[in-house]
Design a protein around this motif. Structure first.
Motif, PDB file in Angstrom:
ATOM      1  N   SER A 149       0.829  -1.200   0.000  1.00 12.22           N
ATOM      2  CA  SER A 149       0.000   0.000   0.000  1.00 12.22           C
ATOM      3  C   SER A 149       0.859   1.244   0.000  1.00 12.22           C
ATOM      4  O   SER A 149       0.602   2.201  -0.712  1.00 12.22           O
ATOM      5  CB  SER A 149      -0.935  -0.013   1.217  1.00 12.22           C
ATOM      6  N   GLY A 150       1.932   1.200   0.816  1.00 13.28           N
ATOM      7  CA  GLY A 150       2.819   2.351   0.871  1.00 13.28           C
ATOM      8  C   GLY A 150       3.524   2.592  -0.439  1.00 13.28           C
ATOM      9  O   GLY A 150       3.778   3.712  -0.827  1.00 13.28           O
ATOM     10  N   ASP A 151       3.844   1.488  -1.173  1.00 14.57           N
ATOM     11  CA  ASP A 151       4.511   1.630  -2.452  1.00 14.57           C
ATOM     12  C   ASP A 151       3.577   2.153  -3.526  1.00 14.57           C
ATOM     13  O   ASP A 151       4.013   2.673  -4.534  1.00 14.57           O
ATOM     14  CB  ASP A 151       5.068   0.276  -2.914  1.00 14.57           C
ATOM     15  N   TYR A 152       2.280   1.960  -3.333  1.00  5.48           N
ATOM     16  CA  TYR A 152       1.338   2.306  -4.382  1.00  5.48           C
ATOM     17  C   TYR A 152       0.953   3.765  -4.325  1.00  5.48           C
ATOM     18  O   TYR A 152       1.477   4.607  -5.023  1.00  5.48           O
ATOM     19  CB  TYR A 152       0.107   1.392  -4.290  1.00  5.48           C
ATOM     20  N   ARG A 157       0.304   5.715 -14.633  1.00  2.00           N
ATOM     21  CA  ARG A 157       1.102   6.809 -14.099  1.00  2.00           C
ATOM     22  C   ARG A 157       2.576   6.461 -13.941  1.00  2.00           C
ATOM     23  O   ARG A 157       3.381   7.305 -13.565  1.00  2.00           O
ATOM     24  CB  ARG A 157       0.551   7.209 -12.722  1.00  2.00           C
ATOM     25  N   GLY A 158       2.949   5.200 -14.225  1.00  2.00           N
ATOM     26  CA  GLY A 158       4.294   4.740 -13.927  1.00  2.00           C
ATOM     27  C   GLY A 158       5.344   5.156 -14.927  1.00  2.00           C
ATOM     28  O   GLY A 158       5.084   5.882 -15.895  1.00  2.00           O
ATOM     29  N   GLY A 160       1.087   3.882 -10.995  1.00  3.09           N
ATOM     30  CA  GLY A 160       1.892   4.866 -10.304  1.00  3.09           C
ATOM     31  C   GLY A 160       2.736   4.174  -9.248  1.00  3.09           C
ATOM     32  O   GLY A 160       2.286   3.239  -8.587  1.00  3.09           O
ATOM     33  N   GLY A 161       4.000   4.606  -9.104  1.00  2.23           N
ATOM     34  CA  GLY A 161       4.915   3.953  -8.169  1.00  2.23           C
ATOM     35  C   GLY A 161       5.686   2.815  -8.797  1.00  2.23           C
ATOM     36  O   GLY A 161       6.560   2.240  -8.157  1.00  2.23           O
ATOM     37  N   ALA A 162       5.384   2.474 -10.062  1.00  2.00           N
ATOM     38  CA  ALA A 162       6.095   1.402 -10.756  1.00  2.00           C
ATOM     39  C   ALA A 162       7.198   1.990 -11.627  1.00  2.00           C
ATOM     40  O   ALA A 162       7.030   3.042 -12.244  1.00  2.00           O
ATOM     41  CB  ALA A 162       5.138   0.583 -11.609  1.00  2.00           C
ATOM     42  N   TYR A 183       2.263   8.976  -5.002  1.00 10.45           N
ATOM     43  CA  TYR A 183       2.785   7.653  -5.339  1.00 10.45           C
ATOM     44  C   TYR A 183       4.191   7.518  -4.775  1.00 10.45           C
ATOM     45  O   TYR A 183       5.091   8.276  -5.147  1.00 10.45           O
ATOM     46  CB  TYR A 183       2.824   7.476  -6.857  1.00 10.45           C
ATOM     47  N   GLU A 184       4.385   6.551  -3.908  1.00 13.10           N
ATOM     48  CA  GLU A 184       5.708   6.304  -3.345  1.00 13.10           C
ATOM     49  C   GLU A 184       6.557   5.573  -4.373  1.00 13.10           C
ATOM     50  O   GLU A 184       6.118   4.584  -4.967  1.00 13.10           O
ATOM     51  CB  GLU A 184       5.595   5.464  -2.076  1.00 13.10           C
ATOM     52  N   GLY A 185       7.779   6.037  -4.586  1.00 14.24           N
ATOM     53  CA  GLY A 185       8.669   5.364  -5.521  1.00 14.24           C
ATOM     54  C   GLY A 185       9.242   4.096  -4.926  1.00 14.24           C
ATOM     55  O   GLY A 185       9.157   3.852  -3.713  1.00 14.24           O
TER      56      GLY A 185
END
Length: 520
Positions: free
Chosen positions: A33-36, A247-248, A226-228, A50-52
């Motif tokens: 969840s934090g990564d997303y 979003r990645g 996002g985050g990917a 979005y956490e990287g």
């Protein structure tokens, strides 16, 4: 009795293992969840962060040195010297490669610098604070200038603050320098997210992924969350009805520079129909970035590109038809937007509402290759560039229509073009330091056919240069039979001066190879 004790002990162990698995599952869910993404509400505004990937290396002072890529770590990294918060929440910042060299490097190893980027989704209002501890702030500029954003500078705390109310692409430069400029990609809230349970949807979730090539089949959608960060490329060849969205980030920093040999194209559509590319971020390609080749009926919407290696053309459409490119951001180390003929003809291509930052070569280019396939009656026609903002152009022309083969290039429109900083002629760009360049040529690098072609019916309606150099322009045909015929220029303003005369505008015109030219 002894067996019962053993049985009880086994069940205790099983219970403990189950408890461990449950706790581990909760931890894993929290981690994912934090990564997303993290959704926030604030003063009737919505914000999605979005956490990287946590696996990305923290960039050090050594990592951001401007040296050839074979002399330092070229990977995409986590930025540590630029902090960004939105509505009070920290936003993940990446550190990607850019190129401040203004000259071609035959070794394919020009100096590579770095710059920070970040992205988020919002609705309503986003109050942004940028902290740059290593910069003694004297001034700041937020582009595009048309947004009329006035940033507040807190020099004592090395902070810059400003508010945006519209999604878009924003660039922050400090102390009138392009070095370590911050690119902010502010999206609207995602609405048309595909169904991840659909068998035709390929979903790449948050995190860092080594996937050399993703090959899409007809009817498939690739969604990059996002985050990917995907270290690899996306290939669409001989397929119909495909989408690449999300979003990645698609990153090519793991590939060696192509050196004129092997190009790993970040996003390519070859011999396709009915394609869509939307919102993806493309970084560190080893050559050109987004390619359409013999493709028709396409939409390229909202993608963001930063390239820094030789031949790093941004969006290049070769022999494509019925294509729309809109709301994109392109920072490139070669032509930013390109139309060429490699096999068939090019027709009905519309670029609009796009921001460009051209570190090398040309911002909007037609040619030089206009009939690479040596087809009879080759043409490029009905091409439009409209509502284009060029943040910086350092090297060659902003507007260029070139023909180095025997094609007819006609019905070309440039409308509402704004150049915030015109520095054409920098580095080895002195050979073509033009604002506008129309030229029919025989060129050893680009010509394929023996005969020359024509350039017809070019309109430039609204071209404004806000700052930079007062650069000349050129209109040259090849000979009396292969001419530039029919050029209309109006609403040309350079550095605050309305240009109503070709001489006043510094135009080099070959009278023997041109006809029907007007400026008003």
């Amino acid at each position: 009795m002894e067996n019962k004790k053993k049985s009880d002990a086994v069940w205790v162990i099983i219970d403990i293992l189950l408890l461990i698995l449950i706790v581990a599952g909760i931890v894993m869910m929290v981690s994912l969840s934090g990564d997303y993404k993290v959704a926030k509400s604030w003063n009737d505004s919505k914000l999605v962060l979005y956490e990287g990937p946590k696996s990305l290396k923290d960039a050090t002072a050594e990592d951001i040195e401007s040296v050839p890529e074979n002399q330092r770590d070229f990977r995409l990294m986590h930025c540590t010297d630029t902090k960004v918060s939105v509505n009070g929440y920290d936003c993940y910042v990446y550190d990607t490669n850019v190129n401040h060299s203004r000259s071609w490097e035959s070794s394919y190893y020009p100096n590579q610098a770095r710059t920070p980027i970040t992205y988020f989704d919002f609705e309503g209002k986003a109050e942004i604070t940028v902290t740059v501890p290593d910069i003694d702030l004297q001034s700041v500029q937020v582009s595009p200038l048309s947004s009329k954003i006035e940033a507040e500078v807190d020099a004592a705390n090395h902070q810059v603050s400003f508010t945006i109310t519209e999604p878009g692409n924003y660039t922050v430069t400090f102390n009138d320098s392009v070095v370590r400029a911050l690119h902010i990609f502010a999206n609207d809230i995602e609405k048309d997210v595909p169904d991840f349970d659909d068998e035709n949807v390929l979903y790449v979730g948050p995190g860092e992924w080594d996937i050399d090539t993703i090959n899409l089949e007809s009817g498939q959608t690739l969604y990059v969350s996002g985050g990917a960060v995907i270290h690899g490329t996306v290939n669409c060849s001989f397929v119909d009805n495909v989408k690449v969205m999300g979003r990645g980030i698609i990153d090519g920093s793991q590939y060696e520079g192509w050196k004129g040999k092997v190009a790993h194209i970040a996003l390519q559509f070859d011999n396709c129909k009915d394609i869509t590319a939307q919102d993806i971020i493309l970084l560190n390609p080893n050559a050109w970035v987004c390619q359409g080749y013999e493709t028709e009926n396409g939409l390229i919407d909202g993608i963001r590109i930063i390239s820094s290696r030789p031949n790093g053309d941004g969006i290049t459409l070769q022999s494509c038809r019925n294509m729309e490119v809109k709301d994109c951001f392109v920072r490139s180390w070669d032509d930013s937007l390109v139309v060429k003929n490699y096999m068939g003809n090019s027709e009905s291509i519309n670029f609009h509402d796009i921001q460009l930052w051209t570190d090398l070569a040309q911002s909007m280019e037609i040619g030089y290759e206009t009939n690479k396939g040596k087809h009879p009656h080759s043409f490029i026609k009905d091409i439009t560039f409209e509502n284009i903002t060029v943040l910086h152009n350092f090297h060659k022309p902003v507007v260029s229509v070139h023909n180095a083969d025997d094609a007819t290039v006609e019905d070309i429109l440039f409308k509402n073009i704004v150049v915030e900083d015109a520095e054409m002629g920098s580095g080895d760009g002195s050979e073509a330091p033009y604002l506008i360049d129309m030229n029919i040529a025989l060129n050893g690098n680009w010509s394929t056919t023996k005969e020359r072609g024509q350039i017809k019916n070019v309109t430039i309606d609204g071209l404004t240069v806000l700052s930079g150099r007062e650069c000349p322009s050129r209109i040259h045909g090849y000979d009396a039979e292969h001419i530039v015929d029919g050029v209309t220029i109006k609403n040309l303003n350079v550095l605050g001066k309305d240009i109503k005369d070709f001489t006043e505008g510094g135009f080099d015109i070959d009278e023997e190879t041109t006809a029907n030219l007007s400026i008003e």
